[in-house]
Design a protein around this motif. Sequence first.
Motif, short mmCIF file in Angstrom:
data_model
loop_
_atom_site.label_atom_id
_atom_site.label_comp_id
_atom_site.label_asym_id
_atom_site.label_seq_id
_atom_site.Cartn_x
_atom_site.Cartn_y
_atom_site.Cartn_z
N VAL A 107 31.20 -6.07 67.20
CA VAL A 107 31.76 -6.78 66.05
C VAL A 107 30.63 -7.60 65.44
N ILE A 108 30.12 -7.15 64.30
CA ILE A 108 28.98 -7.84 63.69
C ILE A 108 29.41 -8.96 62.75
N HIS A 109 30.68 -8.94 62.35
CA HIS A 109 31.20 -9.99 61.46
C HIS A 109 32.68 -10.17 61.75
N ASP A 110 33.10 -11.43 61.83
CA ASP A 110 34.52 -11.71 62.10
C ASP A 110 34.88 -13.03 61.44
N TYR A 111 35.40 -12.94 60.21
CA TYR A 111 35.83 -14.15 59.51
C TYR A 111 37.33 -14.26 59.61
N ARG A 112 37.79 -15.39 60.14
CA ARG A 112 39.22 -15.64 60.28
C ARG A 112 39.49 -17.06 59.79
N ALA A 113 40.46 -17.17 58.91
CA ALA A 113 40.78 -18.48 58.35
C ALA A 113 41.48 -19.38 59.35
N ASN A 114 42.01 -18.78 60.44
CA ASN A 114 42.59 -19.61 61.49
C ASN A 114 41.83 -19.37 62.80
N LEU A 115 42.29 -19.94 63.87
CA LEU A 115 41.54 -19.91 65.12
C LEU A 115 41.85 -18.71 65.99
N SER A 116 42.76 -17.84 65.56
CA SER A 116 43.13 -16.69 66.39
C SER A 116 41.93 -15.79 66.67
N ARG A 117 41.80 -15.35 67.92
CA ARG A 117 40.74 -14.42 68.28
C ARG A 117 41.31 -13.20 68.98
N ASP A 118 42.59 -12.94 68.80
CA ASP A 118 43.22 -11.76 69.37
C ASP A 118 42.62 -10.52 68.71
N PRO A 119 41.95 -9.64 69.46
CA PRO A 119 41.29 -8.48 68.84
C PRO A 119 42.27 -7.48 68.25
N CYS A 120 43.57 -7.56 68.63
CA CYS A 120 44.58 -6.65 68.09
C CYS A 120 45.36 -7.28 66.95
N LEU A 121 44.90 -8.43 66.50
CA LEU A 121 45.59 -9.14 65.43
C LEU A 121 44.59 -9.46 64.33
N LEU A 122 44.98 -9.12 63.10
CA LEU A 122 44.16 -9.44 61.93
C LEU A 122 44.87 -10.57 61.19
N PRO A 123 44.42 -11.82 61.37
CA PRO A 123 45.13 -12.95 60.76
C PRO A 123 45.09 -12.90 59.24
N GLY A 124 45.89 -13.74 58.62
CA GLY A 124 45.84 -13.86 57.17
C GLY A 124 44.47 -14.34 56.73
N TYR A 125 44.02 -13.84 55.58
CA TYR A 125 42.72 -14.20 55.02
C TYR A 125 41.60 -13.97 56.03
N SER A 126 41.37 -12.73 56.35
CA SER A 126 40.35 -12.42 57.35
C SER A 126 39.67 -11.09 57.02
N SER A 127 38.49 -10.94 57.57
CA SER A 127 37.78 -9.66 57.50
C SER A 127 36.88 -9.56 58.72
N ARG A 128 36.68 -8.35 59.18
CA ARG A 128 35.74 -8.14 60.26
C ARG A 128 35.08 -6.78 60.09
#
Length: 587
Positions: free
Chosen positions: A559-580
């Motif tokens: 994973v070279i990039h992981d932007y998440r607007a919240n603190l979730s780090r669940d790899p099977c969950l793509l939070p709102g406002y995120s990109s990876r």
Amino acid sequence: MREITRLHGATLQPDGATSFSLWAPDAHSVAVRLGDGSVHSLHHQDDGWYSARVSCGAGTVYRFLIDGERSVPDPASRYQPQGVDGPSCVVDPDAFVWQCQQWQGRPWHETVIYELHPGAFGGFAGIQARLPELLELGITAIELMPVSQYPGQRNWGYDGVFPFAPQASYGTPDELRQLVDSAHALGLMVFMDVVYNHFGPHGNYLGEYASSFFRQDLPTPWGQAIDFRVLQVSDFFYENAMMWIIDYRIDGLRLDAVHAIRDADFLKTLAQRVRSAVPDGRRVHLMLENERNQASLLSEGYDAQWNDDGHHALHVLLTGEEESYYSDFARDTTIKLARCLQEGFVYQGEPSRNGVPRGEPSGHLPPTAFILFLQNHDQIGNRALGERLITLADHRAVKAALGLVLLCPMIPLLFMGEEWGCEQPFLFFTDHDPELGKAVREGRRNEFADFAAFADEALRQRIPDPNVAATYLSSVPERAQGNPTLQEDWLACYRSLLRLRHAHIVPRLPGTLSDGASILGEKALSACWRLGDGSRLRIDLNLSEHALAVAAPEPGTTVIHDYRANLSRDPCLLPGYSSRAILDPAT
């Protein structure tokens, strides 16, 4: 450096004399009047040409005298030190001493473009002073909005009337060369935005002595269309393109609004002539703006096209706007973005909002044939109030979208100030005389009569007057006006993503092909590419506020990039406002 044929204008000769040439098929006589008052007749040649050799050198100012009465500047003038109505000036393009002699350009796949307005950046010297900070940001090419001489001291640049003459208020021709030379010394390319589809509304006298320069049967939004079927007319623009490439060592051209040029042969020949004019081994890049999505031109000598389809789909997802051309992307927006990422254009022959088919199939083209962006001069400045994206959309969503734009295999473009979160508008601005200025102001405001926010005449009065100096001054990006902490946060985001691009994406780009795109949910998708070295790039994007299930990264991937607007780090969950972005190495 290969020689180029110069037919139009004033050409300095090896012995110090100057050859003057003017195509004036409607004139009965032509002379050149020098700054010392002397008048020299030009000899009538075949096909409407007038020419003469005069004993004068670089720095000589001159005007052409038509039929002994009408005094006009040279339409191919290389320098207009006193503006569009002043005399032209003889220039020696070989007098400048280049320091970066071995520069051969950079490969197209390394390109990261920074579009800027030369005046708002402080002219040629001001741009040169800021090259190191752009290099540090991760930029590899600056793109200058048009520099051709226009009326007045300030203008977007698309009202130019002397395509060969750099705008005098930005600096001298040699100061432009110095900018290019300094950029090359830092490893930066310089691209020039050129306008071959029309002339500005003041300062163009061609119609008075060369009416066949224009078509009477084909009107455009700017007046009668240029007639590229006429050899002398097409040669005028071929010479201009080669002047930028040879005399100024520009690394590439961006051709403005070629959908207004109804002559595909001209565009193809221009690319051929530019390619043949440069020495073997030198890299020169050609880009298009083209509403007609003519994918065929991208196989006819052009490297890439600005991907407005991709921008429009992202803009609708980020802002919810659906008026004007955004209405073409109001339905199935996520599906359309997925098609863009997989095939290049969204519209590949389907009818757009006006019912007319638009575009050609583009799925066979590499991703690098498309330039992707969240902002540019058009998409900001063509808004009534010139708002930048971060004043219209949730900042978290913009940062998520940046992960896609800056890491996907398409060529990324940034607009000046974007990288530090500039919130100042970028408005449409001009500097015309009062009468023309009034017409431009009223025309500008009437353009927005069909928009709900400006349906009433009183509301349209809120649209800034393009011709007042304050409109221009408010469009000059000033970091001092913003919040330093927020600016550093935006800068860190852009720098980080561009470092990742140069480290992980750029070396693998040649030979990249799409590996499909899938919809994850409303405003969310996953796009994949098979990179040139056999590795696989996957970008997951969620521009909604809701979390979505997504496949976890495969074992062995990075994973070279992981932007998440919240603190979730669940790899099977793509939070709102995120990109990876996930990189699967070659097997």
